[in-house]
Design a protein around this motif. Structure first.
Motif, PDB file in Angstrom:
ATOM      1  N   PRO B 105     -55.208  58.427  12.740  1.00 22.70           N
ATOM      2  CA  PRO B 105     -56.171  57.952  13.626  1.00 22.70           C
ATOM      3  C   PRO B 105     -57.382  57.112  12.809  1.00 22.70           C
ATOM      4  CG  PRO B 105     -56.780  60.264  13.061  1.00 22.70           C
ATOM      5  CD  PRO B 105     -55.130  60.100  12.702  1.00 22.70           C
ATOM      6  N   ILE B 106     -57.308  57.345  11.188  1.00 26.74           N
ATOM      7  CA  ILE B 106     -58.406  56.417  10.590  1.00 26.74           C
ATOM      8  C   ILE B 106     -57.695  55.552   9.631  1.00 26.74           C
ATOM      9  CG2 ILE B 106     -60.039  58.121  10.750  1.00 26.74           C
ATOM     10  CD1 ILE B 106     -59.227  59.082   7.935  1.00 26.74           C
ATOM     11  N   ARG B 143     -53.775  40.919  15.568  1.00 25.65           N
ATOM     12  CA  ARG B 143     -54.926  41.859  16.021  1.00 25.65           C
ATOM     13  C   ARG B 143     -54.659  43.103  15.939  1.00 25.65           C
ATOM     14  NH1 ARG B 143     -58.263  41.152  21.087  1.00 25.65           N
ATOM     15  NH2 ARG B 143     -60.169  42.258  20.559  1.00 25.65           N
ATOM     16  N   TYR B 148     -57.287  49.846  14.552  1.00 23.96           N
ATOM     17  CA  TYR B 148     -56.909  51.354  14.458  1.00 23.96           C
ATOM     18  C   TYR B 148     -56.198  51.848  15.530  1.00 23.96           C
ATOM     19  CZ  TYR B 148     -59.893  51.004  10.223  1.00 23.96           C
ATOM     20  OH  TYR B 148     -60.443  50.834   9.228  1.00 23.96           O
ATOM     21  N   PHE B 150     -56.951  54.096  17.529  1.00 23.16           N
ATOM     22  CA  PHE B 150     -57.658  54.503  18.667  1.00 23.16           C
ATOM     23  C   PHE B 150     -58.163  53.364  19.626  1.00 23.16           C
ATOM     24  CE2 PHE B 150     -61.817  53.133  17.037  1.00 23.16           C
ATOM     25  CZ  PHE B 150     -61.801  53.223  15.809  1.00 23.16           C
ATOM     26  N   GLN B 151     -58.091  52.389  18.943  1.00 23.75           N
ATOM     27  CA  GLN B 151     -58.433  50.964  19.722  1.00 23.75           C
ATOM     28  C   GLN B 151     -57.184  50.208  20.468  1.00 23.75           C
ATOM     29  OE1 GLN B 151     -59.514  49.063  15.810  1.00 23.75           O
ATOM     30  NE2 GLN B 151     -61.336  48.744  16.878  1.00 23.75           N
ATOM     31  N   LEU B 152     -55.991  51.233  20.639  1.00 19.25           N
ATOM     32  CA  LEU B 152     -55.080  50.692  21.251  1.00 19.25           C
ATOM     33  C   LEU B 152     -54.497  51.492  22.460  1.00 19.25           C
ATOM     34  CD1 LEU B 152     -52.583  50.072  18.236  1.00 19.25           C
ATOM     35  CD2 LEU B 152     -54.077  48.553  19.194  1.00 19.25           C
ATOM     36  N   MET B 156     -49.111  50.334  23.782  1.00 15.42           N
ATOM     37  CA  MET B 156     -49.191  49.609  22.571  1.00 15.42           C
ATOM     38  C   MET B 156     -48.668  50.502  21.419  1.00 15.42           C
ATOM     39  SD  MET B 156     -52.349  46.986  22.314  1.00 15.42           S
ATOM     40  CE  MET B 156     -53.630  46.934  23.583  1.00 15.42           C
TER      41      MET B 156
ATOM     42  N   PRO C 307     -63.503  55.117  10.727  1.00 12.57           N
ATOM     43  CA  PRO C 307     -63.707  53.760  11.609  1.00 12.57           C
ATOM     44  C   PRO C 307     -63.796  54.261  13.022  1.00 12.57           C
ATOM     45  CG  PRO C 307     -61.496  54.268  10.966  1.00 12.57           C
ATOM     46  CD  PRO C 307     -62.324  55.487  10.111  1.00 12.57           C
ATOM     47  N   ARG C 308     -63.535  55.438  13.512  1.00 14.14           N
ATOM     48  CA  ARG C 308     -63.800  55.652  14.879  1.00 14.14           C
ATOM     49  C   ARG C 308     -65.428  55.720  15.170  1.00 14.14           C
ATOM     50  NH1 ARG C 308     -60.406  61.276  14.534  1.00 14.14           N
ATOM     51  NH2 ARG C 308     -61.387  61.184  12.418  1.00 14.14           N
ATOM     52  N   LEU C 311     -66.436  51.658  14.853  1.00 16.83           N
ATOM     53  CA  LEU C 311     -65.776  50.631  15.822  1.00 16.83           C
ATOM     54  C   LEU C 311     -65.677  51.169  17.204  1.00 16.83           C
ATOM     55  CD1 LEU C 311     -63.003  49.391  13.391  1.00 16.83           C
ATOM     56  CD2 LEU C 311     -65.004  48.215  14.136  1.00 16.83           C
ATOM     57  N   GLY C 312     -65.833  52.455  17.460  1.00 20.79           N
ATOM     58  CA  GLY C 312     -66.019  52.839  18.750  1.00 20.79           C
ATOM     59  C   GLY C 312     -64.609  52.674  19.686  1.00 20.79           C
ATOM     60  N   GLY C 313     -64.616  52.156  20.626  1.00 22.90           N
ATOM     61  CA  GLY C 313     -63.693  52.017  21.651  1.00 22.90           C
ATOM     62  C   GLY C 313     -62.639  50.992  21.691  1.00 22.90           C
ATOM     63  N   GLU C 314     -61.770  50.685  22.643  1.00 23.48           N
ATOM     64  CA  GLU C 314     -60.448  50.177  22.610  1.00 23.48           C
ATOM     65  C   GLU C 314     -60.465  48.617  22.468  1.00 23.48           C
ATOM     66  OE1 GLU C 314     -57.853  52.986  25.364  1.00 23.48           O
ATOM     67  OE2 GLU C 314     -57.496  50.782  25.254  1.00 23.48           O
ATOM     68  N   LEU C 315     -59.536  47.912  21.998  1.00 21.05           N
ATOM     69  CA  LEU C 315     -59.594  46.749  21.833  1.00 21.05           C
ATOM     70  C   LEU C 315     -59.477  45.873  23.211  1.00 21.05           C
ATOM     71  CD1 LEU C 315     -57.182  45.634  18.930  1.00 21.05           C
ATOM     72  CD2 LEU C 315     -59.801  45.397  19.038  1.00 21.05           C
ATOM     73  N   LYS C 316     -59.591  44.851  23.550  1.00 23.05           N
ATOM     74  CA  LYS C 316     -59.388  44.260  24.984  1.00 23.05           C
ATOM     75  C   LYS C 316     -58.098  43.568  24.892  1.00 23.05           C
ATOM     76  CE  LYS C 316     -62.091  46.453  27.142  1.00 23.05           C
ATOM     77  NZ  LYS C 316     -61.127  47.570  27.929  1.00 23.05           N
TER      78      LYS C 316
END
Lengths: 523, 311, 316
Positions: B105-106, B143, B148, B150-152, B156, C307-308, C311-316
């Motif tokens: 996750p990190i 991108r 990270y 958690f952003q996907l 993805m 980083p959580r 940066l927080g949430g998901e990418l758009k």
């Protein structure tokens, strides 16, 4: 595979640790050195507190460093002895005192010692209002009561004038009462502006507060010169650490009050490498009772307590037998002190307790100051007293409290028994009697002693103006006798100054307050 | 031509636990070929994931492996750690279950993908990573690689895991339940990802799943697992059209796209397996012999069935 | 970057905390048993001041003013940068702090260094060697570390390394050798705790799917641990270490006294036992500032390493 490699690493590390821990101790090679090298070799000692607090202290540093010297010193037999003053005379009324000053002496900074220098110092003293000191709180009016003036009557002579007769002036002046510093080392504010420059056999060359003090021999000293050039005194607050440092031979000796506890001293002497010298100390140990409330407001109770305590036992069991048991309030280092043997009578004590207590069952509160535990076996002593009390039918509790709380409890009278020490501030015997036994005495009130004796008050008033030394001696004798009969505080014993040291150092002789550093040399 | 295969013989996996020996995999023999997709289907607990992981020695400490999995002349199950390491990710790769938790996750995606590359030069390996991600129709691979986990989204992440497996250009991929827990739309995405993967390369794929549609869509052969054993094996189309084993029939009938009719009873305890055929307690066609003897894998044409009905 | 407004907000919101802390410190001194004026006059151990002398001293020290007055005049001086002078020795407090802080800092940093670079690697090795002999020894040692009182450890180390082996000096301040034993004693308790906690977090992490995946990619065990497991296992430990470090920056009186290191810890204890109000107040203010600063640093550290949070949430 990773696991296998890590296991091998583990074995190697463990093996190394085992090998290292089994290796022998470091050794001390013998030193065959010449006399000159012995002079140059630095001597490292240690003490529990900072012996050179610096410019904020009224004296800059303790007298035990032999850096500054007084006009009048304490000599053999604890009599006032000429030092920077070669002699003194007074008129018959004891209101005028003339001091002859030593010639050919210079301060460490080169400034000559003469009447001008003395005047400058006294100017400073009279302007110093309650300047703090870790060693001696200097109150000019207490040391020089009824002081009128001082004048230069010659290049090497000064005269002091008092409005009332003052027979014991030299006794007051001894040591801390007449310290002399180079006028260049202080300014009009009475603060020191440089390291204080004295006239003594050692110079203070360097010091770091609460870390160390570095002394260097004054090679131009007019008297017996030091035998070691550099002495470093480290400040090690913890007694156990000082003990370890001695054993590790990091330091060769310890000095200053409470340098080593009696218990640790005994342990140290079991090791062949160490020796001990000791001398009478100006410190005496007391047990004070609260005379402002029941049961010690009754004098019979105080007598009972005094009779019930076996001071011989106390001294032998807890203090290795060095100190002198006593019931004389005046410390034996005073030139006026006489020996008064303590009396131990348990039966009589019990009788007196019966009379006073009757059917009541008070629980007595014993208080002990926590700072003393680092120096003396006070907890054990308190427990001994507790057992003594139980023996004569009294219950008690013991509280160890920190210094400030201890003094507060004493002054508020919220205790029954307190353990404490008292040092001789000067050679003037009246000081102790004035404080403890005068009905308005500062200690009498502050320690809640609740003591009052007409004869004592009378004697003290007479002594204040008496000019004949023989008469003074007689009256002080009487005061001592009274102190043993009519109890204000219970003296336990007169202590010794212990000077434990490594045998590699010779002539490490204890003095009444410190160690004679000028005589110390390498063997 | 040396065909890259894993020849598996009598593979057994048992876990020693406090309650006893958990027999997760009981005597599986099969061959995985490069260029061929074999789907391994079965209920949860049938032993399919354990089977897949055992080939790369990825099971926990208390797993006991026996049997053979021969690859390039060596038994994968007995290879020393340093050797199996060289095979993992490079020759035989794993697409693990659970994309949500299978990525650190990190740690940025590109860093995690870099694990599989043997390149020191930053430009080169970044280039490689971006290229691989492009193959999976990620519309902004730069991108994604910089992001990270958690952003996907789930889809993805699945693509990233797949890219991670294919990056080293392995001979064989073991895909462990790629569509487990995913919703229908993403599932379709995943089907497309795998279809493309198979088209573009000629990797061998062991698809471990209970998603029958998925199995039907991309696999050549199907192995049905029950209680750690292969109970039916054959060509995908044939097997789905006409399942032979009662369990297979029931399993298909139980699917949402069929009649959603459950098989009565529960799967057996893997510590105390039933006597005889392991399915017999739940079987509607059981015969007396089923509770006494263990059936072998009988051949019926191109099909193998472990059932006395076909003996 | 939202970090800067965040930091400013934190600093601003900590000012009322500091004021509150200073008031409490001030009041604690006042309600304690004892009289600062008497203490100042009794410092030489032989004098007993008279009641008049004590009164005079009280006026001189400003203790005759009302409490709010005393507090305000102290605060005024602080804001001018004047920390005042000791009631007992009259030595300027700022001067003492300047001398003592570097020593305490050196000690604290060494202890921190030991905690981080010894207990964390040990914890990792213990986790990897789970239930093996290294793990068992490690767990016993950590328990020993936690339960050994500082002064006992100090005495034992001193006896062994200074008196017997003569490898290290018993006490004092100056070289790295002087710092070694006191840092070890200072690091001991927390090392034990970190060893256990980090071992637990590491074991937890090692069970995660992404670790298995890392192995599946063909990484060696050291690489898996170093690249993937370590950072994840350290996150919970960061708070522990941060709090610990903030705590020891205030100095440890016991260790400083035993090893004769004149730092801020022993200064504080001296001030407390002699009722030296200005010293006590300055010290409490100092520790308050340190504590707040450290909390801020830990927050920032988390932003950096997780980083959580950043940066927080998901990418758009």
């Amino acid at each position: 595979m990773f696991r296998e490699r890590k296991s091998i690493l583990m074995i190697i590390i463990t093996g190394l640790i085992l090998v290292l821990s089994l290796s022998g101790c470091g050794s001390n090679g013998t030193n065959d050195v010449s006399a000159a090298e012995l002079y140059e070799k630095e001597l490292v000692l240690a003490g529990p507190r900072d012996v050179a607090p610096g410019p904020e202290d009224a004296f800059y540093m303790s007298s035990i460093l032999y850096v500054w010297e007084p006009l009048v010193a304490i000599g053999p037999g604890q009599q006032p002895t000429p030092k920077l003053a070669t002699g003194w005379e007074s008129n018959d009324e004891k209101t005028e005192w003339t001091f002859d000053l030593k010639q050919g002496v210079t301060f460490h900074d080169g400034v000559p010692f003469n009447a001008d220098a003395v005047m400058a110092n006294y100017e400073r003293y009279s302007n110093m209002h309650g300047k703090r000191s870790s060693f001696y709180t200097f109150h000019f009016t207490a040391v020089y009561p009824n002081f009128e003036s001082i004048e230069k009557t010659g290049e090497y002579q000064v005269k002091m004038t008092f409005s009332e007769p003052f027979a014991l002036l030299p006794y007051n002046m001894a040591n801390f009462g007449s310290a002399m510093y180079s006028p260049d080392s202080f300014d009009e504010t009475t603060d020191f502006v440089t390291i204080a420059q004295g006239t003594g056999p050692f110079k203070l060359v360097e010091h770091e507060r609460n870390e160390y003090v570095l002394l260097e021999a004054n090679e131009d000293y007019y008297g017996e010169k030091a035998k070691i050039k550099n002495i470093r005194i480290r400040i090690i607050p913890d007694p156990q650490t000082r003990f370890s440092a001695l054993q590790a031979e990091e330091i060769m000796g310890v000095l200053d009050l409470g340098s080593l506890t009696p218990e640790l001293t005994k342990q140290l002497l079991e090791d062949d490498r160490f020796d001990l010298s000791y001398d009478k100390s100006t410190i005496s140990h007391y047990v004070s009772t609260n005379g402002t409330r029941f049961p010690f407001n009754d004098p019979r109770m105080k007598t009972a307590l005094s009779l019930a305590i076996d001071r011989e036992l106390l001294v032998n069991e807890f203090y290795n037998g060095y100190p002198e048991p006593t019931i004389n309030i005046l410390n034996y280092a005073s030139p006026f002190a006489k020996t008064i043997q303590p009396v131990y009578d348990l039966e009589r004590a019990e009788e007196l307790v019966e009379e006073v207590i009757g059917d009541e069952n008070p629980v007595l509160e014993i208080i002990v100051p926590s700072w003393a535990l680092d120096r003396y076996p006070y907890k054990e002593q308190a427990e001994y007293i507790q057992s003594v009390l139980t023996g004569i039918g009294l219950q008690s509790t013991i509280s160890v409290v920190d210094g400030a709380a201890f003094r507060e409890l004493q002054s508020q009278g919220e205790f029954d028994i307190s353990l404490h020490i008292q040092g001789l501030p000067d050679l003037n015997p009246m000081t102790i009697f004035n404080r403890f036994m005068y009905s308005q005495g500062s200690t009498n009130i502050a320690y809640s002693l609740g003591f009052s004796n007409e004869r004592v008050d009378e004697l003290l008033e007479l002594l204040a103006v008496e000019t004949d030394l023989e008469r003074i001696k007689e009256m002080v004798d009487e005061l001592q006798d009274i102190s043993a009969e009519d109890i204000s505080t219970h003296p336990m014993f007169h202590d010794v100054t212990l000077a434990p040291h490594n045998k590699a150092v010779a002539n490490y002789n204890a003095t009444v307050y410190g160690v004679d550093l000028t005589g110390v040399s390498w063997r | 031509m040396i065909k890259k295969t894993i020849e598996i013989t009598n593979l057994k996996v048992a876990f020693s636990t406090r309650q006893g020996q958990v027999k997760a995999v009981n005597n599986i023999s099969m061959t995985l070929h490069k260029g061929q997709v074999i789907a391994m289907i079965g209920e949860t607990g049938s032993g399919k994931s354990v089977f897949g992981l055992s080939l790369l020695q990825l099971l926990p400490e208390n797993a006991k492996l026996s049997g053979e999995a021969e690859y390039e002349g060596k038994n994968l199950l007995r290879l020393p750690t340093s050797d199996i390491r060289n095979i993992r990710g490079k020759k035989i790769a794993l697409i693990p279950q659970n994309p949500d938790t299978s990525l650190n996750p990190i740690m940025k995606v590109k860093k995690q993908l870099r694990d599989v590359i043997d390149q020191k030069d930053k430009k080169t390996y970044i280039h490689k990573i971006i290229n691989e991600l492009k193959k999976y129709h990620l519309y902004d691979p730069e991108r994604v690689s910089d992001a990270y986990p958690f952003q996907l989204s789930g889809g993805m992440k699945q693509r990233v895991l797949s890219a991670s497996a294919t990056m080293g250009k392995p001979d064989l991929i073991i895909a462990d339940e790629p569509t487990k827990g995913l919703d229908v739309i993403i599932r379709n995405e995943v089907y497309q990802i795998f279809k493309k993967m198979i088209q573009d390369t000629d990797i061998g794929l062991l698809l471990i799943t209970h998603d029958l549609i998925f199995a039907n869509t991309i696999s050549d052969k199907v192995a049905v697992l029950y209680a750690g054993e292969v109970i039916e094996y054959g060509d995908t189309k044939d097997l789905f059209n006409e399942p032979y084993h009662p369990y297979t029939k029931g399993f298909i009938e139980a699917q949402p796209y069929k009649n959603l009719k459950p098989i009565p009873g529960l799967p057996p305890s893997l510590i105390h397996l039933p006597e005889g055929c392991s399915f017999h307690p739940r079987c509607s066609k059981k015969m007396p012999v089923c509770s006494q003897l263990k059936p072998d894998l009988y051949s019926v044409g191109n099909r193998n069935v472990r059932c006395f009905l076909y003996a | 970057m939202y970090v800067i407004p965040y930091v400013i907000k934190k600093i601003v919101s900590s000012i009322p905390v500091l004021i509150g802390v200073s008031i409490i410190a001030f009041l604690l001194g006042v309600v304690s048993l004892g009289d600062p004026a008497r203490e100042a006059l009794s410092a030489d151990g032989v004098s007993t001041p008279t009641i008049e002398e004590i009164e005079q001293k009280r006026i001189e020290l400003g203790l005759d003013q009302s409490l709010p007055q005393q507090y305000l005049s102290w605060m005024k001086d602080i804001l001018k940068g004047d920390l005042g002078r000791s009631f007992i020795t009259n030595i300027p407090i700022a001067e003492e702090f300047k001398k003592r802080l570097p020593r305490t800092f050196a000690l604290s940093f060494s202890a921190l260094f030991l905690v981080i670079f010894i207990s964390i690697p040990l914890a990792v090795l213990m986790a990897v060697n789970k239930n093996g002999w290294f793990d068992h020894i490690g767990r016993i040692m950590s328990l020993l570390f936690i339960s050994t009182p500082g002064f006992l450890a100090a005495i034992l180390l001193m006896m062994f390394f200074s008196v017997n082996l003569r490898w290290l000096p018993t006490s004092g301040y100056g070289t790295l050798f002087h710092l070694l034993m006191p840092s070890v004693v200072l690091a001991l308790g927390t090392s034990g705790v970190i060893m256990r906690v980090n071992r637990a977090t590491m074991l937890e992490v090692l069970h995660k799917n992404y670790i298995m995946n890392a192995y599946a990619k063909g990484l060696t065990s050291p690489l898996v641990i170093y690249r993937h497991a370590l950072r994840n296992s350290i996150l919970p430990v960061v708070t522990l270490i941060g709090n610990y470090f903030g705590g020891i920056l205030g100095g440890s009186a016991i260790i400083e006294t035993i090893f004769a290191i004149p730092g801020v810890g022993s200064y504080a204890v001296q001030g407390i036992t002699s009722m030296d109000y200005p010293v006590i107040q300055a010290y409490v203010l100092f520790t308050g500032v340190v504590y707040i600063l450290f909390n801020l640093l830990i927050d920032l550290l988390y932003i950096v390493i997780d980083p959580r949070i950043r940066l927080g949430g998901e990418l758009k």
